[in-house]
Design an enzyme around this catalytic site. Structure first.
Site, mmCIF file in Angstrom:
data_model
loop_
_atom_site.group_PDB
_atom_site.id
_atom_site.type_symbol
_atom_site.label_atom_id
_atom_site.label_comp_id
_atom_site.label_asym_id
_atom_site.label_seq_id
_atom_site.Cartn_x
_atom_site.Cartn_y
_atom_site.Cartn_z
ATOM 1 N N PRO A 238 0.817 -1.219 0.000
ATOM 2 C CA PRO A 238 0.000 0.000 0.000
ATOM 3 C C PRO A 238 0.847 1.264 0.000
ATOM 4 C CG PRO A 238 0.169 -0.839 2.216
ATOM 5 C CD PRO A 238 0.916 -1.815 1.347
ATOM 6 N N GLY A 239 0.417 2.250 -0.729
ATOM 7 C CA GLY A 239 1.071 3.558 -0.711
ATOM 8 C C GLY A 239 0.073 4.580 -0.192
ATOM 9 N N ARG A 240 -0.767 5.034 -1.128
ATOM 10 C CA ARG A 240 -1.701 6.124 -0.836
ATOM 11 C C ARG A 240 -2.552 5.888 0.412
ATOM 12 N NH1 ARG A 240 -3.717 8.879 -5.409
ATOM 13 N NH2 ARG A 240 -3.192 6.948 -6.477
ATOM 14 N N CYS B 49 4.414 28.573 -15.738
ATOM 15 C CA CYS B 49 3.984 29.038 -17.060
ATOM 16 C C CYS B 49 3.369 27.910 -17.887
ATOM 17 C CB CYS B 49 5.162 29.680 -17.773
ATOM 18 S SG CYS B 49 5.765 31.054 -16.811
ATOM 19 N N GLU B 50 2.252 27.412 -17.399
ATOM 20 C CA GLU B 50 1.501 26.353 -18.084
ATOM 21 C C GLU B 50 0.028 26.571 -17.724
ATOM 22 O OE1 GLU B 50 2.647 23.102 -19.440
ATOM 23 O OE2 GLU B 50 4.788 23.337 -19.005
ATOM 24 N N TYR C 169 2.174 10.906 -3.304
ATOM 25 C CA TYR C 169 2.456 11.397 -4.662
ATOM 26 C C TYR C 169 2.397 12.930 -4.738
ATOM 27 C CZ TYR C 169 1.495 6.468 -5.327
ATOM 28 O OH TYR C 169 1.518 5.094 -5.203
#
Ligand code: LLP
Length: 417
Positions: free
Chosen positions: A283-285, A351-352, A379
């Site tokens: 598991p991560g999140r 700048c996107e 993440y």
């Protein structure tokens, strides 16, 4: 609740965010050791309580690779799921023993495999026959026996964003059943390697367990058909969290998730063999997502022909998820306001046009006022960059004694290469 307004000012894990921001320049990540400990313990004890055999929880380091963060997990007995030499060294430095580390990843390099062999990782989660050939060769050269787990591609479609769905045969991940069974029989490939496990990982931010259940059933079928007494079955990661209120009811409870795994393994594996494989998780999140927030300040506001823009000092380089996956993260002011809410594009300085955290109804805030982006512990920092030549934000942790610790200082211009 780890995040709550007290006297109209937002607190995280009992600490006033405004007070932290008086001493620390925004943007910064703020984590809670309390939430992290609770999440890990809930997961691990959930596995034990469901009767799963000798569970090993290997935290997915890619979701949060901060060393101090990993030390907290190591202290509770966590293992690690890693995907690079860098993550392997980081996990070891944090005190996670190699015997609890699974090495995943579709493109391990020769150097990374050699490092894994040298350190003695619990298993290489192998994603192609060619990778097995290389590991077997390198193990022979180093006079070692490599512990191999095949990442099985169960050919399921998981309900999630297409960029984080991984269990279908059109994806680059895993090996198909027929290829696994043919490889197991090919003695030439096993001169310096031993098959010890099978794994799956079908996607991330999963709120529906159906595809995971099917994938585990199919993994059990392969395990039985292989006729190998495996040491472990690895059910991967992927369990989701609620980023918005509409998801709360859908989030699987740990107890239900563990019961599903237990019942599926009983029916499709343990009832068909005398072998007692242990269960590995990646598991991560689910463990890290709710442990952190990103704290930013309003730089200025701008109205452009009826479009309201709130420009923050944190941007997509600090937190990629909204730009990359159009992911929803709740955004809240630190000081509650009673002003009328207006539809606002909440943007960063990059700048996107995709440098947009969200378009929400929000009470107007003035330059210098604080906002947070919630559920940023997974993440977040780990996917950040120095794009636009911006220094990385500071990482702070509220420890169990509610004291603030700097766990990664703010980057500097000099460090930017
Ligand atoms: N195991 C393997 C082999 C993985 O590839 C992953 C995640 C995990 C475990 C942990 O998955 P989790 O439990 O955290 O869902 N950057 C994306 C998520 C990418 C996940 C990649 N693999 C995001 O921000 O949503």
């Amino acid at each position: 609740m780890s995040l709550e307004y007290k006297k109209n000012t937002l607190h995280f894990s009992g600490v006033s965010i405004a007070e932290v921001a008086k001493k620390h320049k925004t943007p910064f990540y703020l984590y809670s050791e309390e939430v992290l400990s609770e999440n890990y313990m809930e997961f691990f004890h959930g596995a034990l309580e469901a009767g799963l055999h000798h569970p090993l929880v290997c935290f997915a380091v890619k979701s949060n690779s901060n060393k101090e963060f990993l030390k907290v997990l190591a202290g509770m007995g966590s293992g690690a799921d890693i995907v690079s030499g860098g993550e392997l060294l980081r996990a070891l430095e944090a005190g996670i023993p190699a015997s609890k580390i699974v090495f995943s990843g579709v493109g391990k390099t020769t150097e990374e495999i050699e490092l894994g062999l040298k350190k003695g990782v619990y298993s290489f989660n192998v994603e192609s026959v060619e990778e097995l050939e290389l590991i077997n060769f390198l193990a022979g050269k180093m006079k070692k026996t490599a512990r191999i787990c095949f990442r099985f591609n169960p050919e399921v479609v998981s309900k999630t964003h297409k960029y984080i769905s991984t269990g279908n045969k059109t994806h680059k991940f895993g090996i198909l059943k027929k290829d696994i069974l043919a490889t197991v029989k090919n003695k030439k490939l096993w001169t310096n390697s031993k098959l010890v496990g099978l794994s799956i990982h079908i996607g991330s931010q999963l709120l529906d367990l159906k595809a995971t259940k099917t994938a585990i059933e199919r993994m059990c079928d392969v395990a039985i058909a292989s006729k190998v007494d495996l040491e472990f079955l690895d059910v991967g990661g992927g369990l989701g969290i609620d980023y918005q209120a509409s998801e709360t009811a859908k989030v699987p409870k740990i107890a239900d998730y563990m019961k599903m795994i237990h019942d599926t393994l009983e029916k499709h594996y343990y009832s068909k063999t005398a072998n007692i494989a242990r269960v590995v998780f990646e598991p991560g999140r689910r463990i890290s997502g709710k442990t952190g927030i990103l704290v930013m300040s309003v730089l200025r506001n701008k109205v452009s022909d009826g479009n309201n823009f709130m420009i923050l000092d944190g941007g997509m380089n600090d937190m990629m998820r909204p730009s990359l996956y159009e992911a929803y993260h709740e955004i809240s002011p630190v000081a509650k306001s009673s002003k009328k809410e207006v539809l606002t594009h909440i943007v960063g300085p990059i700048c996107e046009t995709s440098d947009l955290f969200g378009t929400r109804k929000m009470a107007p805030l003035k330059s210098g006022e604080l906002v947070i982006l919630r559920d940023a512990g997974a993440y977040g920092y780990s996917m950040g960059s120095t794009y636009n030549l911006r220094a990385r934000p500071e990482e702070l942790m509220i420890n169990l004694a509610r004291k603030l610790q700097v766990i990664n200082p703010r980057g500097t211009y000099e460090e930017l290469k």
